[in-house]
Design a protein around this motif. Structure first.
Motif, PDB file in Angstrom:
ATOM      1  N   ALA A 102       0.860  -1.180   0.000  1.00  9.55           N
ATOM      2  CA  ALA A 102       0.000   0.000   0.000  1.00  9.55           C
ATOM      3  C   ALA A 102       0.898   1.231   0.000  1.00  9.55           C
ATOM      4  CB  ALA A 102      -0.899  -0.010   1.226  1.00  9.55           C
ATOM      5  N   ILE A 103       0.544   2.212  -0.798  1.00  9.02           N
ATOM      6  CA  ILE A 103       1.324   3.446  -0.891  1.00  9.02           C
ATOM      7  C   ILE A 103       0.461   4.577  -0.330  1.00  9.02           C
ATOM      8  CG2 ILE A 103       2.549   5.017  -2.433  1.00  9.02           C
ATOM      9  CD1 ILE A 103       2.571   2.569  -4.431  1.00  9.02           C
ATOM     10  N   PRO A 104       0.782   5.057   0.859  1.00 10.39           N
ATOM     11  CA  PRO A 104      -0.048   6.100   1.459  1.00 10.39           C
ATOM     12  C   PRO A 104       0.107   7.433   0.723  1.00 10.39           C
ATOM     13  CG  PRO A 104       1.861   5.651   2.848  1.00 10.39           C
ATOM     14  CD  PRO A 104       1.897   4.664   1.718  1.00 10.39           C
ATOM     15  N   VAL A 105      -1.015   8.130   0.606  1.00  9.05           N
ATOM     16  CA  VAL A 105      -0.991   9.488   0.059  1.00  9.05           C
ATOM     17  C   VAL A 105      -0.765  10.411   1.240  1.00  9.05           C
ATOM     18  CG1 VAL A 105      -2.269  11.262  -1.166  1.00  9.05           C
ATOM     19  CG2 VAL A 105      -2.550   8.855  -1.803  1.00  9.05           C
ATOM     20  N   TYR A 106       0.342  11.123   1.194  1.00  9.87           N
ATOM     21  CA  TYR A 106       0.711  12.010   2.283  1.00  9.87           C
ATOM     22  C   TYR A 106       0.937  13.403   1.723  1.00  9.87           C
ATOM     23  CZ  TYR A 106       3.318  14.131   6.075  1.00  9.87           C
ATOM     24  OH  TYR A 106       3.740  14.985   7.050  1.00  9.87           O
ATOM     25  N   ASP A 107       0.197  14.368   2.242  1.00  5.50           N
ATOM     26  CA  ASP A 107       0.335  15.752   1.807  1.00  5.50           C
ATOM     27  C   ASP A 107       0.135  15.879   0.290  1.00  5.50           C
ATOM     28  OD1 ASP A 107       0.509  18.236   2.924  1.00  5.50           O
ATOM     29  OD2 ASP A 107       2.697  18.322   2.913  1.00  5.50           O
ATOM     30  N   GLY A 108      -0.778  15.069  -0.243  1.00  7.78           N
ATOM     31  CA  GLY A 108      -1.105  15.138  -1.664  1.00  7.78           C
ATOM     32  C   GLY A 108      -0.186  14.361  -2.579  1.00  7.78           C
ATOM     33  N   LYS A 109       0.810  13.664  -2.016  1.00  8.59           N
ATOM     34  CA  LYS A 109       1.783  12.946  -2.851  1.00  8.59           C
ATOM     35  C   LYS A 109       1.899  11.480  -2.460  1.00  8.59           C
ATOM     36  CE  LYS A 109       5.021  16.584  -4.146  1.00  8.59           C
ATOM     37  NZ  LYS A 109       6.446  16.940  -4.172  1.00  8.59           N
ATOM     38  N   ILE A 110       2.297  10.683  -3.452  1.00  4.43           N
ATOM     39  CA  ILE A 110       2.753   9.326  -3.183  1.00  4.43           C
ATOM     40  C   ILE A 110       4.244   9.302  -3.477  1.00  4.43           C
ATOM     41  CG2 ILE A 110       0.584   8.104  -3.546  1.00  4.43           C
ATOM     42  CD1 ILE A 110       1.537   7.440  -6.409  1.00  4.43           C
ATOM     43  N   TYR A 111       4.964   8.501  -2.731  1.00  8.32           N
ATOM     44  CA  TYR A 111       6.409   8.358  -2.939  1.00  8.32           C
ATOM     45  C   TYR A 111       6.646   6.936  -3.415  1.00  8.32           C
ATOM     46  CZ  TYR A 111       6.758  12.886  -0.862  1.00  8.32           C
ATOM     47  OH  TYR A 111       6.613  14.231  -0.637  1.00  8.32           O
ATOM     48  N   ILE A 112       7.152   6.828  -4.643  1.00 10.89           N
ATOM     49  CA  ILE A 112       7.191   5.535  -5.324  1.00 10.89           C
ATOM     50  C   ILE A 112       8.572   5.216  -5.885  1.00 10.89           C
ATOM     51  CG2 ILE A 112       4.747   5.611  -5.942  1.00 10.89           C
ATOM     52  CD1 ILE A 112       5.613   6.507  -8.786  1.00 10.89           C
ATOM     53  N   ASN A 113       8.738   3.944  -6.211  1.00 10.36           N
ATOM     54  CA  ASN A 113       9.847   3.506  -7.053  1.00 10.36           C
ATOM     55  C   ASN A 113       9.394   3.750  -8.483  1.00 10.36           C
ATOM     56  OD1 ASN A 113      11.202   2.461  -4.788  1.00 10.36           O
ATOM     57  ND2 ASN A 113      10.138   0.517  -4.984  1.00 10.36           N
ATOM     58  N   LEU A 114      10.265   4.324  -9.289  1.00 11.23           N
ATOM     59  CA  LEU A 114       9.890   4.653 -10.664  1.00 11.23           C
ATOM     60  C   LEU A 114      11.020   4.237 -11.599  1.00 11.23           C
ATOM     61  CD1 LEU A 114       7.712   5.988 -12.398  1.00 11.23           C
ATOM     62  CD2 LEU A 114       8.833   8.180 -11.989  1.00 11.23           C
ATOM     63  N   PRO A 115      10.876   3.051 -12.215  1.00 13.64           N
ATOM     64  CA  PRO A 115      11.921   2.584 -13.130  1.00 13.64           C
ATOM     65  C   PRO A 115      12.076   3.484 -14.352  1.00 13.64           C
ATOM     66  CG  PRO A 115      10.473   0.782 -12.495  1.00 13.64           C
ATOM     67  CD  PRO A 115       9.837   2.055 -12.030  1.00 13.64           C
ATOM     68  N   THR A 116      13.231   3.388 -14.958  1.00  9.41           N
ATOM     69  CA  THR A 116      13.531   4.106 -16.195  1.00  9.41           C
ATOM     70  C   THR A 116      12.529   3.739 -17.274  1.00  9.41           C
ATOM     71  OG1 THR A 116      15.857   3.964 -15.611  1.00  9.41           O
ATOM     72  CG2 THR A 116      15.371   4.488 -17.894  1.00  9.41           C
ATOM     73  N   GLN A 117      12.100   4.718 -18.037  1.00  8.66           N
ATOM     74  CA  GLN A 117      11.232   4.524 -19.209  1.00  8.66           C
ATOM     75  C   GLN A 117      10.125   3.512 -18.922  1.00  8.66           C
ATOM     76  OE1 GLN A 117      14.354   3.619 -22.017  1.00  8.66           O
ATOM     77  NE2 GLN A 117      14.495   5.767 -22.620  1.00  8.66           N
ATOM     78  N   SER A 118       9.268   3.873 -17.983  1.00  5.92           N
ATOM     79  CA  SER A 118       8.225   2.955 -17.539  1.00  5.92           C
ATOM     80  C   SER A 118       6.846   3.622 -17.537  1.00  5.92           C
ATOM     81  CB  SER A 118       8.539   2.446 -16.134  1.00  5.92           C
ATOM     82  OG  SER A 118       8.538   3.506 -15.207  1.00  5.92           O
ATOM     83  N   ALA A 119       5.836   2.771 -17.506  1.00  2.00           N
ATOM     84  CA  ALA A 119       4.452   3.200 -17.313  1.00  2.00           C
ATOM     85  C   ALA A 119       3.908   2.419 -16.124  1.00  2.00           C
ATOM     86  CB  ALA A 119       3.633   2.919 -18.558  1.00  2.00           C
ATOM     87  N   MET A 120       3.250   3.120 -15.215  1.00  3.09           N
ATOM     88  CA  MET A 120       2.678   2.476 -14.036  1.00  3.09           C
ATOM     89  C   MET A 120       1.248   2.981 -13.858  1.00  3.09           C
ATOM     90  SD  MET A 120       5.771   2.661 -11.333  1.00  3.09           S
ATOM     91  CE  MET A 120       6.772   1.193 -11.234  1.00  3.09           C
ATOM     92  N   VAL A 121       0.382   2.104 -13.336  1.00  2.00           N
ATOM     93  CA  VAL A 121      -0.995   2.474 -13.081  1.00  2.00           C
ATOM     94  C   VAL A 121      -1.287   2.156 -11.622  1.00  2.00           C
ATOM     95  CG1 VAL A 121      -3.414   2.146 -13.742  1.00  2.00           C
ATOM     96  CG2 VAL A 121      -1.609   1.929 -15.475  1.00  2.00           C
ATOM     97  N   PHE A 122      -1.908   3.113 -10.935  1.00  2.00           N
ATOM     98  CA  PHE A 122      -2.237   2.993  -9.515  1.00  2.00           C
ATOM     99  C   PHE A 122      -3.741   3.195  -9.318  1.00  2.00           C
ATOM    100  CE2 PHE A 122       2.097   4.437  -9.831  1.00  2.00           C
ATOM    101  CZ  PHE A 122       2.768   3.667  -8.896  1.00  2.00           C
ATOM    102  N   SER A 123      -4.288   2.504  -8.324  1.00  2.00           N
ATOM    103  CA  SER A 123      -5.702   2.612  -8.010  1.00  2.00           C
ATOM    104  C   SER A 123      -5.884   2.526  -6.505  1.00  2.00           C
ATOM    105  CB  SER A 123      -6.468   1.466  -8.689  1.00  2.00           C
ATOM    106  OG  SER A 123      -7.823   1.472  -8.296  1.00  2.00           O
ATOM    107  N   ALA A 124      -6.978   3.113  -6.015  1.00  2.00           N
ATOM    108  CA  ALA A 124      -7.315   2.961  -4.602  1.00  2.00           C
ATOM    109  C   ALA A 124      -7.835   1.553  -4.339  1.00  2.00           C
ATOM    110  CB  ALA A 124      -8.344   3.997  -4.184  1.00  2.00           C
ATOM    111  N   ALA A 125      -8.363   0.901  -5.366  1.00  2.00           N
ATOM    112  CA  ALA A 125      -8.796  -0.493  -5.256  1.00  2.00           C
ATOM    113  C   ALA A 125      -7.568  -1.390  -5.367  1.00  2.00           C
ATOM    114  CB  ALA A 125      -9.784  -0.820  -6.355  1.00  2.00           C
ATOM    115  N   THR A 126      -7.674  -2.597  -4.891  1.00  2.00           N
ATOM    116  CA  THR A 126      -6.532  -3.512  -4.926  1.00  2.00           C
ATOM    117  C   THR A 126      -6.626  -4.524  -6.063  1.00  2.00           C
ATOM    118  OG1 THR A 126      -7.593  -4.944  -3.313  1.00  2.00           O
ATOM    119  CG2 THR A 126      -6.027  -3.319  -2.476  1.00  2.00           C
ATOM    120  N   ALA A 127      -7.504  -4.294  -7.014  1.00  2.00           N
ATOM    121  CA  ALA A 127      -7.707  -5.245  -8.127  1.00  2.00           C
ATOM    122  C   ALA A 127      -6.518  -5.398  -9.012  1.00  2.00           C
ATOM    123  CB  ALA A 127      -8.908  -4.804  -8.960  1.00  2.00           C
TER     124      ALA A 127
END
Length: 127
Positions: A102-127
């Protein structure tokens, strides 16, 4: 086309099928980092669902949850539901995604791992 690319395309199509918001609805740019080539867009559909798509078109890799992406609000968690850099897609070796946590939203931001030249999709649902 090799097996990894076929798996990537199949999974991306299944993601679109599972999440109506990726086919319909509105897109709003939430985060733009021109220096690093990163943009985040939210897809929303009349209050039904919201997903955040983060694209890293740059050459920098951000690990150890060090890259902050503005997503708005706070007090909720997001979950990674897709990444283009999975090992089964022959993704970048040694670059980690955010899957399984789970990636908490803190102060309007998420802090993530972000690989080079990548696309990522995030949702509040866990599907």
């Amino acid at each position: 086309v090799g097996q990894p690319m076929m798996k990537f395309v199949s999974d991306a199509m299944a993601l679109r099928k599972r999440h109506k918001v990726l086919r319909l609805g509105w897109a709003n740019v939430l985060h733009e980092d021109r220096n690093n080539g990163v943009v985040a867009v939210e897809r929303t559909l009349d209050g039904e669902e919201r997903v955040i798509v983060v694209l890293n078109a740059g050459r920098n890799c951000f690990q150890d949850s060090q890259y902050g992406v503005y997503v708005g609000g706070g007090g909720y968690d997001l979950h990674e539901i897709f990444t283009s850099q999975k090992p089964e897609y022959d993704g970048w070796q040694g670059q980690h995604s955010n899957q399984g946590r789970a990636i908490p939203v803190y102060d309007g931001k998420i802090y993530i791992n972000l690989p080079t030249q990548s696309a990522m999709v995030f949702s509040a649902a866990t599907a």
